[in-house]
Design an enzyme around this catalytic site. Structure first.
Site, PDB file in Angstrom:
ATOM      1  N   CYS A  14       0.875  -1.174   0.000  1.00  0.00           N
ATOM      2  CA  CYS A  14       0.000   0.000   0.000  1.00  0.00           C
ATOM      3  C   CYS A  14       0.913   1.224   0.000  1.00  0.00           C
ATOM      4  CB  CYS A  14      -0.991  -0.007   1.158  1.00  0.00           C
ATOM      5  SG  CYS A  14      -0.272   0.155   2.776  1.00  0.00           S
ATOM      6  N   CYS A  86      -4.199  -0.506  -2.645  1.00  0.00           N
ATOM      7  CA  CYS A  86      -4.783   0.795  -2.971  1.00  0.00           C
ATOM      8  C   CYS A  86      -4.381   1.174  -4.384  1.00  0.00           C
ATOM      9  CB  CYS A  86      -4.387   1.862  -1.963  1.00  0.00           C
ATOM     10  SG  CYS A  86      -2.635   2.257  -1.930  1.00  0.00           S
ATOM     11  N   CYS A  93       3.834   0.950  -7.928  1.00  0.00           N
ATOM     12  CA  CYS A  93       4.594  -0.282  -7.713  1.00  0.00           C
ATOM     13  C   CYS A  93       5.518  -0.529  -8.905  1.00  0.00           C
ATOM     14  CB  CYS A  93       3.619  -1.453  -7.542  1.00  0.00           C
ATOM     15  SG  CYS A  93       4.332  -2.850  -6.696  1.00  0.00           S
TER      16      CYS A  93
END
Length: 149
Positions: A14, A86, A93
């Protein structure tokens, strides 16, 4: 069915690695009973774990008080599955991480719950309980897959 020799490695990501992913790491390690090795990280680590997250996990008998907020570079190694929690995390990422099996579970951040301490704590419980259901299902699916040779 052939038994796995090593645990399945799962990474929960997250933004801040302060609440949702911390709870997910604790739940997956607890529910996986040694068959899962869960880690968590944030795309922009907050540097702390929210006290409400620690408290609601303790209510389930899971101690995450020694876990700490960390970045993606702080959890080296290959993962069998990466779960983003999220929309920000899935966008931020690093692409190589998402080359592994990837699942995206948009999860409300209970840190932003309105109201007094009781209302905020209840928001954390709701997120914990939802994550527990999702992680139980994930573990069942991962364990049903044929182990790598």
């Amino acid at each position: 069915m052939k038994k796995r020799s090593k645990p399945i490695r799962v990474l929960f990501v997250c933004t801040g690695n302060a609440a949702r992913s911390q709870m997910a790491e604790g739940l997956a390690n607890h529910l996986g009973k040694g068959r899962i090795e869960a880690k968590s990280a944030g795309t922009f680590p907050a540097g702390f774990v929210v006290g409400h997250a620690v408290a609601v996990m303790e209510e389930h008998g899971i101690d995450i008080s020694q876990q700490y907020s960390k970045g993606i570079d702080d959890v080296p190694g290959a993962f069998d599955c990466v779960v983003t929690l999220c929309d920000s995390a899935v966008q931020e990422c690093p692409a190589p991480l998402l080359e592994a099996r990837h699942e995206h579970w948009p999860t409300y951040d209970p840190s932003f719950a309105e109201g007094g301490p009781d209302a905020v704590r209840e928001a954390f419980r709701q997120v914990r309980d939802r994550l527990e259901e999702q992680i139980t299902s994930l573990i069942d699916r991962l364990l049903a897959e044929k182990p790598p040779k």
